[in-house]
Design a protein around this motif. Sequence first.
Motif, PDB file in Angstrom:
ATOM      1  N   GLY A 201       2.715  -1.984  34.066  1.00 35.96           N
ATOM      2  CA  GLY A 201       2.131  -1.701  32.765  1.00 35.96           C
ATOM      3  C   GLY A 201       2.629  -2.690  31.729  1.00 35.96           C
ATOM      4  N   TYR A 202       2.306  -2.421  30.488  1.00 37.03           N
ATOM      5  CA  TYR A 202       2.813  -3.236  29.386  1.00 37.03           C
ATOM      6  C   TYR A 202       3.048  -2.322  28.200  1.00 37.03           C
ATOM      7  CZ  TYR A 202      -2.057  -3.080  27.737  1.00 37.03           C
ATOM      8  OH  TYR A 202      -3.305  -2.657  27.323  1.00 37.03           O
ATOM      9  N   GLY A 203       3.945  -2.749  27.319  1.00 36.65           N
ATOM     10  CA  GLY A 203       4.261  -1.865  26.211  1.00 36.65           C
ATOM     11  C   GLY A 203       5.040  -2.548  25.112  1.00 36.65           C
TER      12      GLY A 203
ATOM     13  N   ARG B   5       4.323 -17.351  40.654  1.00 34.55           N
ATOM     14  CA  ARG B   5       5.223 -16.796  41.664  1.00 34.55           C
ATOM     15  C   ARG B   5       6.613 -17.435  41.636  1.00 34.55           C
ATOM     16  NH1 ARG B   5       4.029 -13.802  46.323  1.00 34.55           N
ATOM     17  NH2 ARG B   5       1.808 -14.100  45.914  1.00 34.55           N
ATOM     18  N   SER B   6       6.734 -18.588  40.976  1.00 33.76           N
ATOM     19  CA  SER B   6       8.050 -19.240  40.902  1.00 33.76           C
ATOM     20  C   SER B   6       8.950 -18.619  39.848  1.00 33.76           C
ATOM     21  CB  SER B   6       7.889 -20.740  40.632  1.00 33.76           C
ATOM     22  OG  SER B   6       7.480 -20.993  39.295  1.00 33.76           O
ATOM     23  N   PHE B   7       8.436 -17.632  39.112  1.00 37.99           N
ATOM     24  CA  PHE B   7       9.206 -16.968  38.062  1.00 37.99           C
ATOM     25  C   PHE B   7       9.393 -15.489  38.360  1.00 37.99           C
ATOM     26  CE2 PHE B   7       7.370 -20.529  35.573  1.00 37.99           C
ATOM     27  CZ  PHE B   7       8.558 -21.097  35.138  1.00 37.99           C
ATOM     28  N   THR B   8      10.501 -14.964  37.884  1.00 41.24           N
ATOM     29  CA  THR B   8      10.767 -13.538  37.898  1.00 41.24           C
ATOM     30  C   THR B   8      11.095 -13.109  36.472  1.00 41.24           C
ATOM     31  OG1 THR B   8      12.011 -11.800  39.061  1.00 41.24           O
ATOM     32  CG2 THR B   8      13.256 -13.751  38.352  1.00 41.24           C
ATOM     33  N   GLY B   9      11.387 -11.816  36.277  1.00 33.36           N
ATOM     34  CA  GLY B   9      11.610 -11.291  34.943  1.00 33.36           C
ATOM     35  C   GLY B   9      13.079 -11.145  34.574  1.00 33.36           C
ATOM     36  N   HIS B  10      13.296 -10.608  33.392  1.00 30.29           N
ATOM     37  CA  HIS B  10      14.629 -10.371  32.834  1.00 30.29           C
ATOM     38  C   HIS B  10      15.435  -9.436  33.720  1.00 30.29           C
ATOM     39  CE1 HIS B  10      17.662  -9.564  29.747  1.00 30.29           C
ATOM     40  NE2 HIS B  10      17.434  -8.270  29.872  1.00 30.29           N
TER      41      HIS B  10
ATOM     42  N   THR C 157      11.558  -1.960  34.931  1.00 31.32           N
ATOM     43  CA  THR C 157      11.896  -3.322  35.335  1.00 31.32           C
ATOM     44  C   THR C 157      10.998  -4.271  34.565  1.00 31.32           C
ATOM     45  OG1 THR C 157      12.525  -2.640  37.572  1.00 31.32           O
ATOM     46  CG2 THR C 157      11.954  -4.953  37.255  1.00 31.32           C
ATOM     47  N   LEU C 158      11.587  -5.210  33.838  1.00 31.39           N
ATOM     48  CA  LEU C 158      10.806  -6.144  33.048  1.00 31.39           C
ATOM     49  C   LEU C 158      10.304  -7.285  33.930  1.00 31.39           C
ATOM     50  CD1 LEU C 158      12.840  -6.328  29.716  1.00 31.39           C
ATOM     51  CD2 LEU C 158      10.885  -4.880  30.282  1.00 31.39           C
ATOM     52  N   ASP C 159       8.990  -7.502  33.900  1.00 30.59           N
ATOM     53  CA  ASP C 159       8.345  -8.556  34.674  1.00 30.59           C
ATOM     54  C   ASP C 159       8.093  -9.762  33.764  1.00 30.59           C
ATOM     55  OD1 ASP C 159       8.202  -6.773  36.872  1.00 30.59           O
ATOM     56  OD2 ASP C 159       6.351  -5.896  36.050  1.00 30.59           O
TER      57      ASP C 159
ATOM     58  N   ARG D 166       8.195  -6.606  19.832  1.00 26.05           N
ATOM     59  CA  ARG D 166       8.479  -7.208  21.132  1.00 26.05           C
ATOM     60  C   ARG D 166       7.601  -6.520  22.169  1.00 26.05           C
ATOM     61  NH1 ARG D 166      14.728  -5.862  21.294  1.00 26.05           N
ATOM     62  NH2 ARG D 166      13.784  -3.903  20.610  1.00 26.05           N
ATOM     63  N   PHE D 167       6.802  -7.302  22.881  1.00 21.44           N
ATOM     64  CA  PHE D 167       5.902  -6.772  23.898  1.00 21.44           C
ATOM     65  C   PHE D 167       6.361  -7.237  25.270  1.00 21.44           C
ATOM     66  CE2 PHE D 167       3.328  -7.066  20.069  1.00 21.44           C
ATOM     67  CZ  PHE D 167       2.671  -5.843  20.044  1.00 21.44           C
ATOM     68  N   ALA D 168       6.345  -6.331  26.232  1.00 20.56           N
ATOM     69  CA  ALA D 168       6.795  -6.671  27.579  1.00 20.56           C
ATOM     70  C   ALA D 168       5.826  -6.133  28.620  1.00 20.56           C
ATOM     71  CB  ALA D 168       8.189  -6.105  27.836  1.00 20.56           C
ATOM     72  N   SER D 169       5.766  -6.840  29.751  1.00 21.06           N
ATOM     73  CA  SER D 169       5.151  -6.296  30.957  1.00 21.06           C
ATOM     74  C   SER D 169       6.263  -5.688  31.798  1.00 21.06           C
ATOM     75  CB  SER D 169       4.438  -7.400  31.738  1.00 21.06           C
ATOM     76  OG  SER D 169       3.364  -7.934  30.989  1.00 21.06           O
ATOM     77  N   PHE D 170       5.992  -4.548  32.426  1.00 19.77           N
ATOM     78  CA  PHE D 170       7.055  -3.847  33.143  1.00 19.77           C
ATOM     79  C   PHE D 170       6.510  -3.130  34.369  1.00 19.77           C
ATOM     80  CE2 PHE D 170       5.427  -0.767  30.050  1.00 19.77           C
ATOM     81  CZ  PHE D 170       5.232   0.351  30.845  1.00 19.77           C
ATOM     82  N   SER D 171       7.445  -2.714  35.218  1.00 15.68           N
ATOM     83  CA  SER D 171       7.134  -1.879  36.369  1.00 15.68           C
ATOM     84  C   SER D 171       7.976  -0.615  36.281  1.00 15.68           C
ATOM     85  CB  SER D 171       7.442  -2.608  37.680  1.00 15.68           C
ATOM     86  OG  SER D 171       6.719  -3.816  37.774  1.00 15.68           O
ATOM     87  N   ASN D 172       7.374   0.490  36.708  1.00 14.92           N
ATOM     88  CA  ASN D 172       8.079   1.773  36.749  1.00 14.92           C
ATOM     89  C   ASN D 172       7.529   2.578  37.909  1.00 14.92           C
ATOM     90  OD1 ASN D 172       7.805   4.897  35.785  1.00 14.92           O
ATOM     91  ND2 ASN D 172       9.783   4.045  35.204  1.00 14.92           N
TER      92      ASN D 172
END
Length: 289
Positions: free
Chosen positions: A15-17, A110-115, A67-69, A4-10
Motif C-alpha cells: 500500500g501507500y500512505g 529491482r536493484s533497490f530495496t527500501g528503508h 515495511t517501507l518499500d 512524507r509519503f511512503a510505499s509500504f508492505s503489511n
Amino acid sequence: MRPRFASFSNSGRQGYGLIREDGVVDLSVRFRPRFSTLREVIAAGALDMLAEKGQSAPVDYPLAAVTLDIPIPSPEKIICVGVNFPDRNEEYKDGQTAPSNPSLFIRFPRSFTGHDQPLIRPPESPQLDYEGEIVIVIGKEGRRIPESDALSHIAALSLCNEGTLRDWVRHAKFNVTQGKNFDASGSIGPWIVPYTDESQLADIKLETRVNGEVRQGDRTSRMIFSFRKIINYVSTFTTLVPGDVIVCGTPTGAGARFDPPIWLKPGDIVEVEADGIGLLRNTIADERI
C-alpha cells in the motif's frame, strides 16, 4: 514538517500512505482504485490533496508495523548522475576539469530495496560500496525542458544509497551497468517529500555515515550540474514522465577511495541523511543462494 509519503508492505499487502509522528495513515485503502500507487498520485498532481486528507484521518498502523518499500514501485525510468561534486571529479586524478555534460547510467527498480532493509552483497564480489545521493521524482511530463522551467517538473524529493559493486563496474570498457544493478544492492527512501519551491533544493546538506562514522558530506549548492541542468539535459534525449526517478550524484568519500579500500560487510549500518528529507538507513547482508 513537510508531508512524507511512503510505499509500504503489511502482512503481505502492499500500500501507500502518509507517515505521521503518530503512525501511518493508509491512503491506499481510501483512494484505490483511483490511485493504484504513489506513481498515479504524482501523475494526477494529487500529493497536496492526499496530504490534507491524511492529516485529518485516523492512523491505521504504527510505523513499526509496516515495511517501507522503494517509494515509487514501478518507475518507467531510474536515471543516475555520476561525478556531480567537485571533489568527486578530482578523485579520478585524470587532470580533467569538470565535464561539460553529466555522465549518466540506468538502474533497474529491482536493484533497490527500501528503508531499514538489508543491502545484499552478492557472492560474485566482496566490493559492495555506498553512495549517498539526493533523488528527484518527476511530476510532470516533458521533453526538451528549458532550465528556466525545469523545477516545475519536480514532484518530490527522496534519498538514495546507490550501492555499487566496484569491480563489476569495470568488467567492460565503456559502461558501469553491471556493477550498478545487482538485485537489492542499493536503496531508495524512506519516503518522498513533496517539492515546494527552489529554496528547498538550493543548499541541502547531504551526509553518509557507516557505523556512525561520517564518510561523505557535501551540499547541493556545490553540485557541478544543478537540478535544473540535469532535468534539461536528460529531457533532451528522453521524455520525462511522472514517477521517473533521477538520482543526482554522490560526494567524495566512498569506500573505494580509502587506501586500502573499505568495503561494506554484513553487520554494517549505512545511513544517508539530508536536510528537509530525512534519514535512509540500511544494514548489509550476504545473499542467500
